[in-house]
Design a protein around this motif. Structure first.
Motif, PDB file in Angstrom:
ATOM      1  N   THR A 197     -13.570  10.703   0.951  1.00 14.23           N
ATOM      2  CA  THR A 197     -14.989  10.783   1.304  1.00 14.23           C
ATOM      3  C   THR A 197     -15.460  12.230   1.398  1.00 14.23           C
ATOM      4  O   THR A 197     -16.457  12.615   0.795  1.00 14.23           O
ATOM      5  N   LEU A 198     -14.712  13.051   2.170  1.00  9.93           N
ATOM      6  CA  LEU A 198     -15.167  14.419   2.459  1.00  9.93           C
ATOM      7  C   LEU A 198     -14.795  15.417   1.368  1.00  9.93           C
ATOM      8  O   LEU A 198     -15.469  16.432   1.205  1.00  9.93           O
ATOM      9  N   SER A 199     -13.703  15.174   0.660  1.00  7.21           N
ATOM     10  CA  SER A 199     -13.188  16.188  -0.265  1.00  7.21           C
ATOM     11  C   SER A 199     -12.398  15.519  -1.393  1.00  7.21           C
ATOM     12  O   SER A 199     -11.175  15.620  -1.469  1.00  7.21           O
ATOM     13  N   PRO A 200     -13.123  14.839  -2.300  1.00  6.62           N
ATOM     14  CA  PRO A 200     -12.435  14.023  -3.320  1.00  6.62           C
ATOM     15  C   PRO A 200     -11.521  14.818  -4.254  1.00  6.62           C
ATOM     16  O   PRO A 200     -10.654  14.225  -4.889  1.00  6.62           O
ATOM     17  N   THR A 201     -11.701  16.153  -4.327  1.00  7.15           N
ATOM     18  CA  THR A 201     -10.834  16.923  -5.229  1.00  7.15           C
ATOM     19  C   THR A 201      -9.516  17.327  -4.572  1.00  7.15           C
ATOM     20  O   THR A 201      -8.619  17.829  -5.240  1.00  7.15           O
ATOM     21  N   THR A 202      -9.376  17.159  -3.261  1.00  6.32           N
ATOM     22  CA  THR A 202      -8.113  17.472  -2.585  1.00  6.32           C
ATOM     23  C   THR A 202      -7.062  16.429  -2.970  1.00  6.32           C
ATOM     24  O   THR A 202      -7.280  15.229  -2.797  1.00  6.32           O
ATOM     25  N   ARG A 203      -5.933  16.897  -3.513  1.00  2.92           N
ATOM     26  CA  ARG A 203      -4.854  15.972  -3.891  1.00  2.92           C
ATOM     27  C   ARG A 203      -4.073  15.570  -2.648  1.00  2.92           C
ATOM     28  O   ARG A 203      -3.768  16.393  -1.792  1.00  2.92           O
ATOM     29  N   ILE A 204      -3.737  14.303  -2.543  1.00  2.00           N
ATOM     30  CA  ILE A 204      -3.022  13.772  -1.379  1.00  2.00           C
ATOM     31  C   ILE A 204      -1.602  13.398  -1.792  1.00  2.00           C
ATOM     32  O   ILE A 204      -1.395  12.573  -2.689  1.00  2.00           O
ATOM     33  N   TYR A 205      -0.618  14.055  -1.144  1.00  2.00           N
ATOM     34  CA  TYR A 205       0.783  13.745  -1.397  1.00  2.00           C
ATOM     35  C   TYR A 205       1.392  13.109  -0.161  1.00  2.00           C
ATOM     36  O   TYR A 205       1.030  13.441   0.975  1.00  2.00           O
ATOM     37  N   ALA A 206       2.341  12.221  -0.379  1.00  2.00           N
ATOM     38  CA  ALA A 206       3.181  11.732   0.699  1.00  2.00           C
ATOM     39  C   ALA A 206       4.590  12.256   0.459  1.00  2.00           C
ATOM     40  O   ALA A 206       4.978  12.550  -0.673  1.00  2.00           O
ATOM     41  N   ALA A 207       5.356  12.410   1.544  1.00  2.00           N
ATOM     42  CA  ALA A 207       6.736  12.874   1.434  1.00  2.00           C
ATOM     43  C   ALA A 207       7.621  11.876   2.169  1.00  2.00           C
ATOM     44  O   ALA A 207       7.263  11.378   3.242  1.00  2.00           O
ATOM     45  N   GLU A 208       8.786  11.603   1.601  1.00  2.00           N
ATOM     46  CA  GLU A 208       9.610  10.498   2.090  1.00  2.00           C
ATOM     47  C   GLU A 208      11.096  10.853   1.967  1.00  2.00           C
ATOM     48  O   GLU A 208      11.500  11.517   1.017  1.00  2.00           O
ATOM     49  N   PRO A 209      11.922  10.395   2.908  1.00  2.00           N
ATOM     50  CA  PRO A 209      13.366  10.614   2.750  1.00  2.00           C
ATOM     51  C   PRO A 209      13.883   9.827   1.545  1.00  2.00           C
ATOM     52  O   PRO A 209      13.510   8.657   1.377  1.00  2.00           O
ATOM     53  N   ALA A 210      14.733  10.435   0.736  1.00  2.00           N
ATOM     54  CA  ALA A 210      15.333   9.720  -0.398  1.00  2.00           C
ATOM     55  C   ALA A 210      16.116   8.512   0.093  1.00  2.00           C
ATOM     56  O   ALA A 210      16.236   7.501  -0.603  1.00  2.00           O
ATOM     57  N   ASN A 211      16.632   8.593   1.322  1.00  2.00           N
ATOM     58  CA  ASN A 211      17.389   7.483   1.913  1.00  2.00           C
ATOM     59  C   ASN A 211      16.511   6.310   2.346  1.00  2.00           C
ATOM     60  O   ASN A 211      17.042   5.295   2.788  1.00  2.00           O
ATOM     61  N   ALA A 212      15.196   6.486   2.302  1.00  2.00           N
ATOM     62  CA  ALA A 212      14.271   5.406   2.692  1.00  2.00           C
ATOM     63  C   ALA A 212      13.086   5.477   1.741  1.00  2.00           C
ATOM     64  O   ALA A 212      11.951   5.697   2.145  1.00  2.00           O
ATOM     65  N   ASP A 213      13.369   5.290   0.442  1.00  2.00           N
ATOM     66  CA  ASP A 213      12.394   5.612  -0.609  1.00  2.00           C
ATOM     67  C   ASP A 213      11.546   4.424  -1.051  1.00  2.00           C
ATOM     68  O   ASP A 213      11.064   4.389  -2.184  1.00  2.00           O
ATOM     69  N   ASP A 214      11.321   3.491  -0.148  1.00  2.00           N
ATOM     70  CA  ASP A 214      10.560   2.291  -0.509  1.00  2.00           C
ATOM     71  C   ASP A 214       9.131   2.597  -0.958  1.00  2.00           C
ATOM     72  O   ASP A 214       8.623   1.989  -1.897  1.00  2.00           O
ATOM     73  N   ALA A 215       8.474   3.569  -0.311  1.00  2.00           N
ATOM     74  CA  ALA A 215       7.089   3.885  -0.692  1.00  2.00           C
ATOM     75  C   ALA A 215       7.053   4.513  -2.088  1.00  2.00           C
ATOM     76  O   ALA A 215       6.196   4.187  -2.918  1.00  2.00           O
ATOM     77  N   HIS A 216       8.015   5.405  -2.344  1.00  3.10           N
ATOM     78  CA  HIS A 216       8.126   6.025  -3.668  1.00  3.10           C
ATOM     79  C   HIS A 216       8.308   4.954  -4.744  1.00  3.10           C
ATOM     80  O   HIS A 216       7.603   4.950  -5.766  1.00  3.10           O
ATOM     81  N   ARG A 217       9.232   4.019  -4.496  1.00  2.00           N
ATOM     82  CA  ARG A 217       9.492   2.981  -5.490  1.00  2.00           C
ATOM     83  C   ARG A 217       8.303   2.032  -5.624  1.00  2.00           C
ATOM     84  O   ARG A 217       7.990   1.566  -6.723  1.00  2.00           O
ATOM     85  N   SER A 218       7.606   1.810  -4.511  1.00  2.00           N
ATOM     86  CA  SER A 218       6.422   0.950  -4.558  1.00  2.00           C
ATOM     87  C   SER A 218       5.347   1.551  -5.468  1.00  2.00           C
ATOM     88  O   SER A 218       4.762   0.862  -6.310  1.00  2.00           O
ATOM     89  N   LEU A 219       5.104   2.858  -5.283  1.00  7.94           N
ATOM     90  CA  LEU A 219       4.060   3.512  -6.080  1.00  7.94           C
ATOM     91  C   LEU A 219       4.409   3.466  -7.569  1.00  7.94           C
ATOM     92  O   LEU A 219       3.533   3.226  -8.414  1.00  7.94           O
ATOM     93  N   LYS A 220       5.694   3.671  -7.889  1.00  5.03           N
ATOM     94  CA  LYS A 220       6.106   3.622  -9.303  1.00  5.03           C
ATOM     95  C   LYS A 220       5.972   2.207  -9.869  1.00  5.03           C
ATOM     96  O   LYS A 220       5.579   2.025 -11.016  1.00  5.03           O
ATOM     97  N   ALA A 221       6.320   1.216  -9.030  1.00  5.09           N
ATOM     98  CA  ALA A 221       6.339  -0.171  -9.515  1.00  5.09           C
ATOM     99  C   ALA A 221       4.946  -0.801  -9.546  1.00  5.09           C
ATOM    100  O   ALA A 221       4.712  -1.770 -10.268  1.00  5.09           O
ATOM    101  N   GLY A 222       4.026  -0.245  -8.713  1.00  5.58           N
ATOM    102  CA  GLY A 222       2.688  -0.830  -8.675  1.00  5.58           C
ATOM    103  C   GLY A 222       2.564  -1.999  -7.718  1.00  5.58           C
ATOM    104  O   GLY A 222       1.560  -2.702  -7.709  1.00  5.58           O
ATOM    105  N   HIS A 223       3.584  -2.217  -6.881  1.00  2.00           N
ATOM    106  CA  HIS A 223       3.490  -3.244  -5.834  1.00  2.00           C
ATOM    107  C   HIS A 223       4.442  -2.863  -4.697  1.00  2.00           C
ATOM    108  O   HIS A 223       5.356  -2.047  -4.887  1.00  2.00           O
ATOM    109  N   ILE A 224       4.231  -3.472  -3.522  1.00  3.74           N
ATOM    110  CA  ILE A 224       5.030  -3.089  -2.354  1.00  3.74           C
ATOM    111  C   ILE A 224       6.479  -3.522  -2.513  1.00  3.74           C
ATOM    112  O   ILE A 224       6.764  -4.684  -2.822  1.00  3.74           O
ATOM    113  N   ILE A 225       7.394  -2.577  -2.312  1.00  2.13           N
ATOM    114  CA  ILE A 225       8.830  -2.856  -2.261  1.00  2.13           C
ATOM    115  C   ILE A 225       9.287  -2.489  -0.856  1.00  2.13           C
ATOM    116  O   ILE A 225       8.894  -1.446  -0.327  1.00  2.13           O
ATOM    117  N   THR A 226      10.067  -3.360  -0.215  1.00  2.00           N
ATOM    118  CA  THR A 226      10.480  -3.070   1.164  1.00  2.00           C
ATOM    119  C   THR A 226      11.971  -2.787   1.240  1.00  2.00           C
ATOM    120  O   THR A 226      12.759  -3.270   0.428  1.00  2.00           O
TER     121      THR A 226
END
Lengths: 321, 321
Positions: A197-226
């Motif tokens: 809303t306030l700053s659409p050009t700001t890129r948003i990154y998330a950071a995650e432990p490789a040992n708990a990479d469910d969010a990373h895999r979810s984003l690649k797969a296009g659906h939630i992986i738990t």
């Protein structure tokens, strides 16, 4: 605030900020010449380790608790949480003067259990897995009739967490990127809502432990992986996204960067040594990712969310060998 | 600035602040609801652990280094220091681009030796006693011809340290009392100089380990009493006052409060746990004194100087049992 299962809007964020301001700190933004030199970037650290209850979670929990009508509030609130959300809900319930029950893994740091009890709430222990946590919690709610404030899959919570990026943007000015750790995704979702809303050009990154990479895999797969019961020192990041956070993360997050356990501990020690602040392993994950991905951030103004500071001081990763 | 052996005036403080501002942080003032509740006072913590080099000492050292004319500066600077002043002089000399030699006790924390070397200065080790330190240092100065910047018995240094209380007073507003740890007395002297000018009704307290109580005994006796090699965890507070600091302390300090080693460690752990900041044992001495002397401070606005944050993170008092 309407249905907690409908994605919040930026108007909800504005209402949340007005609602919670009497109960939360507007946390400072710290900088560090050494870390700027190491990263090649201009890093602006939003220090939610100084927040009430020691973590950003006070924002979402306070918004949820103070959104309740009096009749609902009287029955109390309850949640399950690997730590900081439980403390935050206990804090908010204490400020409103209503009961609070928190289901926590028995392996949570003693400091986090003590903090929940210190605010007058009740701790109920479960096994350190998502399945155990949800089963024990179902019993609690069936018994008390308390309002369930989910740690992240709740519109009131996401709108509250979104006030963190709002303050960062207001106080730090234009940002090329913002990076935050991701567990269930509440803070990242709130950041997406605010910054889109306030700053659409700001890129948003998330950071995650490789040992708990469910969010990373979810984003690649296009659906939630738990994941169930992943092992990482970043104990706040073991949970997986749900529908509401996936809604924001899948639409707005540029990438989810992975780091090793060793990189997390090294980044944490750097922050303690050079910035002189006490923060928990989960909060070191973004700096570890920035240092590992030099070319992605060099030359840019980058907001880094330091999410919390609740650690057992007699069980630090570099002393408990 | 004239003779470094003549007590500085408040005009020297104003000149110092203008001179050093490009090189130092205006450090934040933090508050903590839990510590307010425990003390019954309103505590305003001036966080010099966030200062350049990790301690308030950057103020005095930077003022001394940037006061030198070019010819004198070219020969470099030298000092003896139990730690933070050495780091600070190394930092200031590095910013001006001149040589710097620091005589340090071999028992100083490794983090402090590394910090001096990290700024490009040379560490020369001595035994952990005042007598050894002064003997080794005399050799160094005889060899190099460097300008001696004493850790505290130097008007340029005291005028620099005085900028800390100036910022505190400007940013925090009226204060009933200010409390700072006392070793050689440079920070306390600077605080006396500033507050006796800006706020003569503010009471000034010093806090000292009972195991190194030379300043306390000096104030009671009416003349300087020295210790040689006292044993305390507050390693920055082992040195004794000299003429210039005695000048200010004897005139302006209301009392020097003593605390035990156990009280220092307990106060340090409280600050780490509740304020989420990394600070060193010396900096915990004032809070220990405030908590021990409840009636002296209850109901008042009290400035507490957190002097530094340089600790060996793998040798913390509550883990290295």
């Amino acid at each position: 605030m309407s249905d907690p299962q409908v994605p919040p809007t930026y108007d909800d964020v504005l209402a949340a900020h007005a609602r919670i301001q009497p109960y939360i700190h507007r946390t400072p933004i710290l900088t560090c010449a050494t870390l700027d030199r190491m990263s090649g970037a201009e890093l602006l650290f939003k220090c939610e380790n100084f927040q009430k209850g020691g973590a950003f979670k006070a924002r979402g929990a306070t918004n949820a608790v103070f959104s309740l009508d009096d009749a609902t509030a009287a029955k109390g609130v309850a949640t399950h949480s690997s730590g900081n959300h439980g403390t935050a809900l206990a804090y908010a319930a204490g400020r409103r003067g209503i009961p609070c029950e928190v289901v926590m893994p028995r392996t949570s740091p003693q400091a986090k259990k003590d903090a929940v009890r210190g605010y007058g709430a009740t701790v109920i222990e479960c096994e350190p897995s998502t399945s155990s946590r949800e089963a024990v919690f179902a019993e609690v709610v069936a018994r008390s009739g308390a309002d369930f404030v989910h740690p992240f899959n709740d519109a009131r919570v996401i709108a509250g967490q979104a006030t963190c990026a709002k303050e960062l943007f207001e106080d730090a000015g234009p940002l090329d990127a913002v990076i935050a750790p991701i567990g269930g995704g509440g803070l990242v979702s709130g950041s997406c809502l605010t910054l889109s809303t306030l700053s659409p050009t700001t890129r948003i990154y998330a950071a995650e432990p490789a040992n708990a990479d469910d969010a990373h895999r979810s984003l690649k797969a296009g659906h939630i992986i738990t994941d169930d019961a992943p092992q990482t020192i970043a104990d706040g990041l073991k949970v997986s996204m749900k529908e509401l956070t996936w809604h924001f993360v899948s639409r707005h997050v540029a990438d989810i960067l992975l780091v090793s356990e060793e990189e997390i501990v090294a980044a944490m020690m750097l922050i303690w040594k050079r910035m002189k602040i006490v923060m928990e392993p989960s909060s070191a994950v973004p700096l570890a990712a920035v240092l590992k991905n030099h070319d992605l951030f060099a030359g840019q103004r980058v907001g880094v969310l330091i999410t919390g500071g609740n650690v057992d001081l007699d069980r630090l990763p570099w002393t408990s060998a």
